[in-house]
Design a protein around this motif. Structure first.
Motif, mmCIF file in Angstrom:
data_model
loop_
_atom_site.group_PDB
_atom_site.id
_atom_site.type_symbol
_atom_site.label_atom_id
_atom_site.label_comp_id
_atom_site.label_asym_id
_atom_site.label_seq_id
_atom_site.Cartn_x
_atom_site.Cartn_y
_atom_site.Cartn_z
ATOM 1 N N ILE A 124 0.828 -1.215 0.000
ATOM 2 C CA ILE A 124 0.000 0.000 0.000
ATOM 3 C C ILE A 124 0.859 1.261 0.000
ATOM 4 N N LEU A 125 2.051 1.184 0.580
ATOM 5 C CA LEU A 125 2.967 2.326 0.494
ATOM 6 C C LEU A 125 3.427 2.516 -0.945
ATOM 7 N N LEU A 126 3.677 1.419 -1.653
ATOM 8 C CA LEU A 126 4.027 1.505 -3.068
ATOM 9 C C LEU A 126 2.901 2.189 -3.849
ATOM 10 N N ALA A 127 1.668 1.731 -3.615
ATOM 11 C CA ALA A 127 0.536 2.315 -4.339
ATOM 12 C C ALA A 127 0.450 3.819 -4.097
ATOM 13 N N TYR A 128 0.658 4.232 -2.849
ATOM 14 C CA TYR A 128 0.547 5.656 -2.509
ATOM 15 C C TYR A 128 1.668 6.477 -3.160
ATOM 16 N N PHE A 129 2.922 6.029 -2.987
ATOM 17 C CA PHE A 129 4.039 6.851 -3.453
ATOM 18 C C PHE A 129 4.225 6.753 -4.965
ATOM 19 N N TRP A 130 3.730 5.703 -5.593
ATOM 20 C CA TRP A 130 3.749 5.661 -7.059
ATOM 21 C C TRP A 130 2.913 6.828 -7.605
ATOM 22 N N GLU A 131 1.733 6.992 -7.038
ATOM 23 C CA GLU A 131 0.868 8.078 -7.488
ATOM 24 C C GLU A 131 1.444 9.446 -7.143
ATOM 25 N N GLN A 132 2.077 9.549 -5.961
ATOM 26 C CA GLN A 132 2.691 10.818 -5.573
ATOM 27 C C GLN A 132 3.828 11.178 -6.523
ATOM 28 N N ALA A 133 4.666 10.211 -6.864
ATOM 29 C CA ALA A 133 5.775 10.465 -7.783
ATOM 30 C C ALA A 133 5.251 10.769 -9.185
ATOM 31 N N ILE A 142 -2.248 1.954 23.021
ATOM 32 C CA ILE A 142 -2.746 3.335 22.938
ATOM 33 C C ILE A 142 -3.102 3.625 21.489
ATOM 34 N N THR A 143 -4.355 3.988 21.267
ATOM 35 C CA THR A 143 -4.805 4.404 19.939
ATOM 36 C C THR A 143 -5.417 5.786 20.037
ATOM 37 N N ALA A 144 -5.620 6.396 18.890
ATOM 38 C CA ALA A 144 -6.155 7.765 18.897
ATOM 39 C C ALA A 144 -6.830 8.051 17.563
ATOM 40 N N GLU A 145 -7.657 9.083 17.561
ATOM 41 C CA GLU A 145 -8.249 9.551 16.309
ATOM 42 C C GLU A 145 -7.164 10.208 15.468
ATOM 43 N N ASP A 146 -7.151 9.927 14.182
ATOM 44 C CA ASP A 146 -6.177 10.553 13.296
ATOM 45 C C ASP A 146 -6.606 11.980 12.984
ATOM 46 N N ALA A 147 -5.668 12.894 13.094
ATOM 47 C CA ALA A 147 -5.970 14.284 12.769
ATOM 48 C C ALA A 147 -6.329 14.423 11.300
ATOM 49 N N ALA A 148 -5.719 13.610 10.461
ATOM 50 C CA ALA A 148 -6.029 13.599 9.032
ATOM 51 C C ALA A 148 -5.716 12.202 8.516
ATOM 52 N N ASP A 149 -6.426 11.775 7.502
ATOM 53 C CA ASP A 149 -6.227 10.459 6.939
ATOM 54 C C ASP A 149 -5.698 10.586 5.512
ATOM 55 N N LEU A 150 -5.227 9.483 4.972
ATOM 56 C CA LEU A 150 -4.725 9.457 3.610
ATOM 57 C C LEU A 150 -5.366 8.295 2.864
ATOM 58 N N ALA A 151 -5.839 8.577 1.673
ATOM 59 C CA ALA A 151 -6.419 7.527 0.844
ATOM 60 C C ALA A 151 -5.308 6.683 0.235
ATOM 61 N N ILE A 152 -5.625 5.420 -0.012
ATOM 62 C CA ILE A 152 -4.695 4.516 -0.676
ATOM 63 C C ILE A 152 -5.223 4.276 -2.084
ATOM 64 N N PRO A 153 -4.477 4.669 -3.093
ATOM 65 C CA PRO A 153 -4.974 4.491 -4.465
ATOM 66 C C PRO A 153 -5.351 3.043 -4.760
ATOM 67 N N HIS A 154 -6.486 2.867 -5.403
ATOM 68 C CA HIS A 154 -6.971 1.562 -5.855
ATOM 69 C C HIS A 154 -7.349 0.645 -4.704
#
Length: 949
Positions: free
Chosen positions: A529-538, A883-895
């Motif tokens: 999923i990191l590949l999917a995200y940074f492929w689109e970012q690049a 310990i968990t918490a609400e995320d201040a912001a989220d990021l979509a994962i392409p596809h």
């Protein structure tokens, strides 16, 4: 030594048909002409060597210093390799000195004996392999390979003779075993004849050890006489006679065989008889004449091998008379009497063979230990050093473990990938890390090409996307070596936390970054999923497909390999399928990012090879750094209950601790046992520590030993140390601890290469993400207690134990469950940044100081691929606060239907579910609202509830 005349007792032995071989070898003795003088005066007609002789010569002889330096300057050599280089040269020199005797006697004399490793005395195949190897290495026709006369070696003797290798069969005590050895010699010659090969150049001796038999027999006689045995007179009449009688009977059996038609057929083709050689002929009992075993065993077609002191004694006052030929009847009578009196010669010879093999192993240990010490002295600060400061009782237990490892030949077996060192399971399939550095050097051109590509493109950043073994090693390299002048900055991202991902995204120049996607199996969720995200970012940054900006590191045949090919990655580096992730730092998973960052991979690996050689199969346990570390860790845990391993590191190499956490926890924490590691702890006073700790200092350069460690050592805590002279030795530390972990796993009785509970967490996470993909939300969960911004979750069993009160009540109940020998794990699924790291450190130290237990500070999901295995599969001594918490912001994962925040939440819940299923004392606290405020409040409540502890 003085010149000898024909009337000298030594020269008269030749007239009796007996050859004297010298049981001594040393370089200066050969090079200064002393050996040649004995040969020229017809005193010495052969030479034998053994580990004790070489230990005194090579281990302590000053004449080897210069050559040792020269050899080690050329390449990395283990103690065994160094010994062999030096010993082979000594043997060759001695063979050359004795070559005239070899030629003048038509190959009957003039031999030099060189011993195979005694560690393999009971392994026929290994013995034969080493006999062949040493025969080729020395490359002299007048060499004899010494093979111990074990039952297992009989076949090796036969085959060696059949291949034309001269053999000195040593450690013979039993006549029955001698008969088998003589048969093996004859059968080997017959095999050569059957193949149409010459046999006139093949020679062998059968070495009977004499005086040791009387030492045993006489001790039994003296004991029985002292006890008032009624047959005391008859017993005393046998003192000093049984060994000679045994040897005499063997000689007469030899004479019978060589007069047989079978032998005559071989003799007609030039075969030499396998002469009997008398060894151990110096007297041990002061009551006996010092040349007793020389004088009584003089006979035609025999050899006596004498140490210099016995040689001089016989030269001075020996009497050379052939006595063997006439002694058969008396010898048989002595042996009959011994049997009638219950002296059990057969049992004694069996015992002597066992003891002899063990003694030779101890001598070889001493030899290789001395060579290792010489090697370390020459290498000096090129090697990191290992130290063990242990309490006396623990030190004694480690020494006992060393002896067992030597006795069981476990270091060699480990290097030979023998799974019985551990559980006899699949371990042999996971030992590729032993040769990873060597393999890396063989593939150095590929790393150089990658480094050149990075330079050519002028990349500003390199971003590694991986988890666990794929990320922790490269992170150590980056933290230790930093940025090379003119090169890119290496970043390592191993999280699904959206804030963490965003931070890394913003830290790199997306249009000028090389991305390394690292996944051994290729199916691990996070790298994909990191590949999917940074492929689109690049792609957005470049305005086109970023194919040439991506590199894959994966095992052959993986899904990641196919994905890299489909996407047109510029490079694919293949891992070794026989190396597990946490052992992979010296494989392409560590070397690829190192090369991309501009580090000198060749120099790094050559430095590592020095430690590989230090841990080699030939290096005895007592001086083997990897074995020393591993035995100390394993013994401390199994015999002393000290299973909490605390790392204390110099700041420049502090990142090594996180890598070590994964290595130890994931390797050993399973089946209810294991070593629980703790990184990043600021040391406290001795009073805050229980009796379950081992401290490991990772010290760099010339820093003094931490005074707090000294205080801990002084009150009885074990302190192990790795002292690195330079940061470049971090690679040596990698290998030393990989080896130590494998050794500790053997002591713990587990397979150190699997990670069953990590897989369970992955399964639970996959279930939750699949559920989200189908329904658009994670399965509902209900808290059992809530207090403002803090909401608490647990399984039914844990919830019942904690009550439904406010935060103080729930947390107080939870930490009241902490007892002596337990540890606390803070498992925070939040961004790993400086402020959050400091928060965890403050809380863990507060808990440690008040509850006097070990504390771990971890970030999720990173720790799931590291210490998570031990938390779930190791001893049930952990008390966990997730310990968990609400995320201040989220990021979509392409596809993908889910986001990074959903993945992180699924990982936290999957993690907790497995902890609960393993019966762990676990509590989850979820923070709503501003994270910093929630953390501050949580810390305050925790401090309050444990204040009075």
């Amino acid at each position: 030594m003085a010149n000898d005349t024909e009337k000298s007792p030594l020269n008269q032995l030749a007239r009796c048909g007996q050859s004297i071989w010298l049981d001594f070898i040393r370089r200066d003795f050969t090079t200064n002409g002393s050996l040649k003088e004995l040969v020229d005066h017809n005193v010495v007609r052969g030479v034998t060597s053994n580990p004790s002789i070489f230990e005194k010569a090579i281990g302590h002889g000053a004449e080897y210093e210069e050559e040792t330096r020269a050899l080690l300057a050329q390449k990395s050599l283990s103690a065994g390799e160094l010994y062999e280089h030096l010993a082979v040269e000594d043997i060759q020199h001695a063979c050359d000195v004795l070559a005239p005797v070899f030629n003048a006697t038509n190959k009957r004399d003039g031999y030099v004996s060189f011993e195979v490793s005694p560690y393999i005395a009971h392994d026929q195949d290994a013995t034969l392999h080493e006999a062949r190897r040493l025969w080729r290495a020395v490359a002299r026709d007048n060499l004899m390979i010494k093979i111990p006369a074990t039952v297992e070696a009989v076949g090796a003797v036969r085959q060696a003779i059949a291949e034309g290798i001269n053999v000195n069969v040593t450690l013979l005590f039993s006549i029955e075993l001698y008969k088998d050895i003589l048969e093996a010699y004859i059968a080997g010659l017959e095999a050569r004849v059957a193949q149409g090969k010459a046999i006139d150049h093949v020679a062998s001796v059968a070495s009977f050890f004499v005086s040791r038999i009387d030492t045993k027999i006489d001790a039994e006689i003296d004991r029985r006489v002292a006890d008032g045995d009624l047959q005391a007179g008859a017993l005393q009449a046998l003192r000093g006679k049984v060994a000679i009688a045994n040897a005499t009977c063997a000689y007469h059996y030899y004479k019978e065989v060589t007069e047989s038609e079978r032998w005559k057929a071989l003799a007609a083709q030039g075969a030499q008889t396998q002469r009997l050689l008398w060894a151990s002929t110096s007297t041990k009992d002061k009551a006996y004449r010092d040349v007793l075993y020389v004088e009584e065993l003089i006979g035609d077609a025999t050899v006596n091998t004498l140490p210099p002191i016995t040689l001089e004694a016989f030269r001075d006052h020996g009497v050379a008379q052939p006595r063997l030929a006439e002694g058969a009847e008396e010898a048989r009578h002595v042996l009959t009497q011994a049997d009638r009196l219950g002296l059990k010669l057969d049992d004694i010879t069996d015992t002597l063979l066992t003891e002899g093999c063990a003694a030779f192993c101890l001598s070889f240990d001493a030899l290789l230990g001395a060579v290792a010490a010489r090697r370390e002295a020459v290498l000096g600060e090129k090697l990191l050093t290992v130290s063990n400061a242990l309490p006396d009782d623990m030190a004694a237990s480690v020494v006992a473990a060393e002896k067992e490892w030597s006795r069981e030949d476990k270091i060699r077996r480990l290097w030979e990938r023998d799974a019985s060192v551990w559980t006899n399971g699949s371990e042999s399939k996971w030992l590729g890390w032993l040769t990873a550095a060597q393999d890396g050097l063989a593939n150095i051109d590929a790393y150089n090409r990658l480094a050149q590509d990075v330079k050519t493109h002028g990349y500003k950043d390199v971003l590694l996307l991986g988890m666990g073994g794929s990320s922790l090693g490269p992170e150590v390299l980056e933290k230790t070596f930093g940025r090379v002048d003119g090169g890119p900055t290496l970043h390592v991202l191993d999280s699904t936390d959206p804030q963490q991902i965003a931070t890394f995204r913003d830290a790199v120049d997306l249009g000028n970054t090389l991305f390394i996607v690292s996944s051994k199996s290729g199916s691990t969720l996070e790298p994909n999923i990191l590949l999917a995200y940074f492929w689109e970012q690049a792609k957005k940054a470049l305005g086109r497909e970023p194919s040439e900006r991506f590199v894959a590191v994966t095992d052959p045949g993986s899904a990641m390999e196919q994905k890299a090919k489909d996407h047109g990655f510029s490079h694919i580096f293949y891992g070794n399928p026989e190396i597990g992730g946490r052992y992979s730092v010296l494989s392409p998973f560590g070397l690829t990012p190192a090369a991309a960052a501009g580090y000198d991979v060749r120099a790094f690996l050559e430095n590592v090879q020095l430690m590989v050689a230090s841990c080699d199969a030939t290096v005895p346990a007592m001086v083997n750094p990897g074995v020393q570390l591993g035995l100390a860790l394993g013994v401390a845990a199994t015999s002393f209950g000290r299973d909490k391993i605390t790392f204390v590191a110099s700041p420049e190499i502090a990142s090594l601790g996180a890598w070590l956490e994964q290595l130890l926890a994931e390797s050993t924490g399973k089946r209810g046992t294991g070593l629980i590691p703790f990184d990043g702890e600021t040391l406290g006073e001795p009073s805050v520590y229980g009796q379950d700790r081992v401290f490991v200092e990772l010290r760099l350069g010339h820093e003094p030993v931490d005074s707090r460690l000294k205080a801990l050592r002084e009150v009885g805590h074990p302190v192990l140390g790795l002292h690195l002279q330079t940061p470049e030795q971090i690679g040596q530390a990698f290998f030393a601890f990989e080896f130590a972990t494998a050794v500790a796993g053997s002591i713990l009785g587990i397979d150190p290469f699997d990670q069953p509970d990590v897989e369970f967490s992955k399964v639970e996470t996959r279930k939750l993400t699949e559920a989200y993909a189908e329904t658009g939300h994670l399965p509902e969960e209900v808290p059992f207690a809530s207090d403002g911004s803090l909401t608490f979750y647990a399984d039914d069993k844990n919830a019942a134990a904690l009550g439904t009160g406010d935060a103080a009540s729930v947390l107080g109940a939870h930490f009241k469950r902490v007892g002596a020998g337990d540890y606390i794990g803070l498992l925070a699924y939040i961004e790993r940044n400086s402020s959050h790291t400091q928060w965890e450190q403050d809380v863990r130290l507060m808990l440690r100081d008040r509850l006097h237990v070990a504390t771990a500070a971890q970030f999720g999901p990173r720790f799931l691929h590291s210490t998570g295995q031990a938390y779930k599969g190791g001893p049930n001594s952990g008390v966990f606060l997730q310990i968990t918490a609400e995320d201040a912001a989220d990021l979509a994962i392409p596809h993908h239907a889910y986001t990074f925040g959903v993945v992180k939440a699924a990982q936290a819940r999957g993690d907790f579910d497995v902890l609960a299923s393993r019966g762990r004392r676990a509590l989850r606290v979820h923070i709503t609202g501003p994270l910093s405020e929630g953390l501050e409040r949580l810390a305050k409540v925790l401090s309050d509830v444990v204040k009075g502890a």
